[in-house]
Design a protein around this motif. Structure first.
Motif, short mmCIF file in Angstrom:
data_model
loop_
_atom_site.label_atom_id
_atom_site.label_comp_id
_atom_site.label_asym_id
_atom_site.label_seq_id
_atom_site.Cartn_x
_atom_site.Cartn_y
_atom_site.Cartn_z
N LYS A 81 0.84 -1.20 0.00
CA LYS A 81 0.00 0.00 0.00
C LYS A 81 0.87 1.25 0.00
CE LYS A 81 -4.32 1.66 0.82
NZ LYS A 81 -5.54 1.31 0.07
N GLN A 85 0.80 4.26 -2.69
CA GLN A 85 0.51 5.62 -2.23
C GLN A 85 1.57 6.60 -2.75
OE1 GLN A 85 -2.35 6.13 -0.16
NE2 GLN A 85 -2.03 8.26 -0.76
N GLN A 527 -9.69 5.61 -1.61
CA GLN A 527 -8.75 4.60 -1.13
C GLN A 527 -9.19 3.19 -1.50
OE1 GLN A 527 -5.82 5.03 0.13
NE2 GLN A 527 -5.81 7.21 0.65
#
Length: 530
Positions: A81, A85, A527
């Motif tokens: 993740k 990001q 997200q």
């Protein structure tokens, strides 16, 4: 500025490297800006970043890492993740910089864009811009001209903003001298290597352990993928007899590239007669390669209309070639050993056609199609036994090496004499020799973690807080002595150091400006789609 650098001494080089990588990343682009409402990943001041745009940026970030370091990013990092990001934040920053640049009155005309692209060496043949090579390079990188040109416009805007910001960065002599000392003050350190290889011969593996390990990790033990492929290839040598080079072409090339033909003794251009044959050879190779590329373009269109290399061979009476069974991970010779060829063939599904592959000056251009493919299968215990044994030995030896290293470091932290601890533990105290931040660093200190640990030690804190882990090996570094940089070296290199400091400060200023833009921007992220 310098106080900040000292506080974060271990990371300033990495920050600049990441800034440079960011520029390269923006240069190679991230695809189309069009997006549907259903695929909006983020909004930046009302402008959309689509899932498609992100996925293209994500893929290219992995490609750029491989280009830079010669190997793929490890899967754990790539699919994390945090990495996703970072890619998204890069897209957000790029969009904010473009928006701000235009708001500051900067623009890029069609002439600016055309001139910039034509000057890029990636798209040149024989010192000149080649539209065919331009199309081919973009095709190889899975980009359209429209997407590339949009991204190049963004890059030129960023460069203009960066140039503008440079005017706000100043340095003085004292600061340059301090920066020189920061880079060139030297240190010598003890180091102790705890390698798993020391302990491998001591590891005892039982049949029961093998069975248990295999049972717990069965999904990891699989046969390699195997493929067979058909391919058509156009090598430059196939076109050499079609090439003629005129005296006029040789003269033109010489005039355009005179600086390349310089006598190293006199530093003056060599006369044309002395370099004529070398130029003729190069021009002939370039022309043959260009003819091969043109032939590949024609044949590719023909193959696409048939959808199959074998059908193309049958109907156009053009011979194609076929590989034997190729096994993933197996070293091969000849064309099948060319990385671009083997990597592509194992990434394809049965029946899939490649675009034109540029395999370099020796091999030329190829079009591939996988004709047969055997997918990976689960191994039996009997098939996997030797691999299981090797992995168990590696795992146990790695654990033992780490345990021994941690015990050694614990003893050093008790303020004991380093050489006495080494004698007690029957360890040799090796030395790095004198090194600085930019010269003679130990090879194991060329990682981000290595530099962080290495430059965290000094006279007041000779023992580091943690081990340096490289793969499954462990290194303990202990400060021994230091000495200042030579003043005469500063006097000799003062101008270069000043330029380097200027660049560092410019990078920090750009980074701070980007953070400011990000802080005041209206950004929303879905997200769930990341």
């Amino acid at each position: 500025m310098l106080s900040i650098m000292r506080k974060h001494a271990q990371s300033w080089i990495i920050k600049v490297a990441l800034f440079a990588i960011a520029i390269v990343f923006i240069f190679w682009g991230v695809g189309s800006f069009r997006s549907d409402r259903s695929s909006r990943l983020a909004k930046v001041n009302g402008k959309v970043i689509s899932v498609q745009e992100f996925q293209e940026a994500y893929r290219q970030a992995g490609d750029r890492f491989k280009d830079l370091y010669g190997q793929p990013m490890d899967e754990k990092t790539y699919y994390s993740k945090e990495f996703k990001q970072k890619v998204l934040e890069g897209l957000i920053e790029k969009q904010l910089v473009q928006e701000s640049a235009r708001g500051m009155g900067f623009s890029v005309t069609e002439e600016d864009l055309s001139r910039a692209i034509q000057q890029m060496p990636y798209f040149q043949e024989n010192g000149r811009f080649s539209p065919i090579k331009y199309k081919r390079v973009l095709q190889m990188n899975r980009m359209t001209p429209e997407a590339f040109e949009a991204e190049q416009t963004a890059t030129l805007l960023q460069q203009r903003v960066s140039t503008f910001l440079k005017g706000f960065v100043k340095t003085d002599t004292d600061e340059v001298r301090q920066f020189f000392s920061f880079l060139n003050d030297e240190m010598n350190a003890y180091f102790f290597m705890f390698s798993k290889d020391e302990y491998k011969s001591q590891m005892v593996i039982t049949p029961e352990q093998i069975k248990t390990y295999f049972s717990q990790n069965q999904n990891r033990f699989r046969t390699p993928v195997q493929v067979r492929a058909a391919y058509w290839i156009a090598g430059p040598k196939d076109f050499e007899n079609q090439v003629t080079i005129s005296e006029k072409e040789i003269q033109a090339f010489y005039q355009q590239n005179e600086k390349r033909f310089v006598d190293t003794k006199t530093n003056q251009p060599l006369p044309l007669e002395k370099v004529k044959e070398a130029i003729r050879t190069q021009l002939a190779a370039d022309k043959a390669r260009e003819l091969a590329a043109q032939k590949a373009e024609t044949v590719y269109d023909q193959i696409l209309t048939k959808g199959s290399l074998k059908v193309f061979e049958r109907e156009f009476k053009v011979p194609i070639r076929e590989t034997d069974w190729m096994t993933a991970g197996e070293r091969r010779s000849g064309l099948e050993g060319v990385s671009e060829f083997s990597q592509k063939v194992f990434s394809m599904k049965k029946g899939e056609l490649t675009p034109i592959l540029d395999l370099g000056p020796e091999w030329g251009f190829a079009i591939l199609q996988v004709t047969e493919r055997k997918e990976s299968q689960a191994m039996t215990l009997e098939q996997a036994e030797s691999r299981v044994r090797e992995e168990l030995v590696e795992e146990k030896a790695t654990t033992r090496a780490l345990s021994e290293a941690e015990a050694f470091l614990s003893e050093l932290r008790k303020k004991k004499d380093v050489l006495q601890v080494a004698r007690d533990k029957n360890r040799k105290a090796d030395e790095t020799g004198f090194f600085s931040r930019i010269k003679n660093r130990p090879p194991w200190a060329d990682t981000a973690e290595g530099q962080e640990i290495l430059f965290s030690i000094g006279p007041s804190s000779p023992v580091p807080e943690k081990l340096l882990t490289l793969g499954k090996d462990n290194i303990i570094i202990v400060f021994k002595e230091s000495r200042p940089a030579a003043l005469e070296e500063f006097q000799k290199d003062q101008e270069k150091v000043a330029q380097a400091l200027q660049q560092q400060k410019q990078a920090v200023l750009f980074q701070e400006w980007s953070r400011y833009l990000r802080k005041k921007a209206k950004v929303s992220i879905n997200q769930d789609l990341l």
